[in-house]
Design a protein around this motif. Sequence first.
Motif, PDB file in Angstrom:
ATOM      1  N   UNK A  15       0.832  -1.209   0.000  1.00 14.23           N
ATOM      2  CA  UNK A  15       0.000   0.000   0.000  1.00 14.23           C
ATOM      3  C   UNK A  15       0.867   1.259   0.000  1.00 14.23           C
ATOM      4  N   UNK A  16       1.927   1.249   0.792  1.00  8.41           N
ATOM      5  CA  UNK A  16       2.837   2.404   0.863  1.00  8.41           C
ATOM      6  C   UNK A  16       3.454   2.678  -0.504  1.00  8.41           C
ATOM      7  N   UNK A  17       3.908   1.620  -1.167  1.00  7.88           N
ATOM      8  CA  UNK A  17       4.533   1.768  -2.490  1.00  7.88           C
ATOM      9  C   UNK A  17       3.505   2.193  -3.533  1.00  7.88           C
ATOM     10  N   UNK A  18       2.290   1.688  -3.386  1.00  8.29           N
ATOM     11  CA  UNK A  18       1.191   2.064  -4.283  1.00  8.29           C
ATOM     12  C   UNK A  18       0.968   3.575  -4.255  1.00  8.29           C
ATOM     13  N   UNK A  19       1.142   4.170  -3.078  1.00  3.68           N
ATOM     14  CA  UNK A  19       0.962   5.610  -2.909  1.00  3.68           C
ATOM     15  C   UNK A  19       2.241   6.394  -3.183  1.00  3.68           C
ATOM     16  N   UNK A  20       3.338   5.679  -3.445  1.00  2.29           N
ATOM     17  CA  UNK A  20       4.608   6.343  -3.747  1.00  2.29           C
ATOM     18  C   UNK A  20       5.235   7.022  -2.539  1.00  2.29           C
ATOM     19  N   UNK A  21       5.033   6.454  -1.360  1.00  2.00           N
ATOM     20  CA  UNK A  21       5.546   7.057  -0.135  1.00  2.00           C
ATOM     21  C   UNK A  21       6.766   6.318   0.390  1.00  2.00           C
ATOM     22  N   UNK A  22       7.676   7.052   0.981  1.00  4.39           N
ATOM     23  CA  UNK A  22       8.853   6.459   1.620  1.00  4.39           C
ATOM     24  C   UNK A  22       8.488   6.065   3.046  1.00  4.39           C
ATOM     25  N   UNK A  23       9.233   5.112   3.575  1.00  7.44           N
ATOM     26  CA  UNK A  23       8.968   4.658   4.940  1.00  7.44           C
ATOM     27  C   UNK A  23       9.033   5.811   5.933  1.00  7.44           C
ATOM     28  N   UNK A  24      10.040   6.661   5.808  1.00  6.14           N
ATOM     29  CA  UNK A  24      10.205   7.777   6.746  1.00  6.14           C
ATOM     30  C   UNK A  24       8.997   8.714   6.712  1.00  6.14           C
ATOM     31  N   UNK A  25       8.440   8.922   5.537  1.00  7.41           N
ATOM     32  CA  UNK A  25       7.265   9.791   5.403  1.00  7.41           C
ATOM     33  C   UNK A  25       6.074   9.186   6.135  1.00  7.41           C
ATOM     34  N   UNK A  26       5.858   7.893   5.941  1.00  5.38           N
ATOM     35  CA  UNK A  26       4.726   7.220   6.586  1.00  5.38           C
ATOM     36  C   UNK A  26       4.933   7.170   8.098  1.00  5.38           C
ATOM     37  N   UNK A  27       6.164   6.943   8.541  1.00  8.93           N
ATOM     38  CA  UNK A  27       6.454   6.940   9.979  1.00  8.93           C
ATOM     39  C   UNK A  27       6.087   8.285  10.601  1.00  8.93           C
ATOM     40  N   UNK A  28       6.421   9.342   9.907  1.00  4.74           N
ATOM     41  CA  UNK A  28       6.090  10.679  10.401  1.00  4.74           C
ATOM     42  C   UNK A  28       4.575  10.894  10.414  1.00  4.74           C
ATOM     43  N   UNK A  29       3.909  10.509   9.334  1.00  8.06           N
ATOM     44  CA  UNK A  29       2.460  10.676   9.237  1.00  8.06           C
ATOM     45  C   UNK A  29       1.721   9.876  10.316  1.00  8.06           C
ATOM     46  N   UNK A  30       2.238   8.685  10.618  1.00  9.97           N
ATOM     47  CA  UNK A  30       1.594   7.803  11.592  1.00  9.97           C
ATOM     48  C   UNK A  30       2.108   8.029  13.010  1.00  9.97           C
ATOM     49  N   UNK A  31       3.068   8.930  13.142  1.00 11.50           N
ATOM     50  CA  UNK A  31       3.660   9.238  14.443  1.00 11.50           C
ATOM     51  C   UNK A  31       4.193   7.983  15.132  1.00 11.50           C
TER      52      UNK A  31
END
Length: 109
Positions: A15-31
Motif C-alpha cells: 500500500x505504501x509503495x502504491x501511494x509512492x511514499x517512503x517509509x520515513x514519510x509514513x512513519x512521520x504521518x503515523x507518528x
Amino acid sequence: MKLDYKEIGRRIAHRRKQLGLKQATVEEMADIGEKYLSCIERATSTPSTEVLMRLAIALDTTPDEFLVGTVRQQDEAWRDVAELLRPLSPDQLSLAQSFLTWLNEQPPK
C-alpha cells in the motif's frame, strides 16, 4: 484466527509503495518511531492495534486491508467520494452537502 505478520507487513509495504511514499514519510504521518515501519514490513516487529490504525489512516485505507487483504467495495466508494470532496472550497462543500442531504431524502428506486 492466527495473524500472519509477514503477510500484514507485505500488505502495508504494498500500500505504501502504491501511494509512492517512503517509509520515513509514513512513519512521520503515523507518528511512529524511526525504522519501526521497516521492522513491521519485514515482520521483525509486531504492531499494536493502535499502530495498525495509525498506519491505515496514514495510508488512506482501512485496517482490514492489512489484516485480511481486502478493502470492502463500500470503503472504496467512500474513498472515491472523499477524494472528490477534498479539494472543494467551503462554498462548494456547502453546496455538495445540500445536494447530498436532498439526495438522501429521495426514496430509493
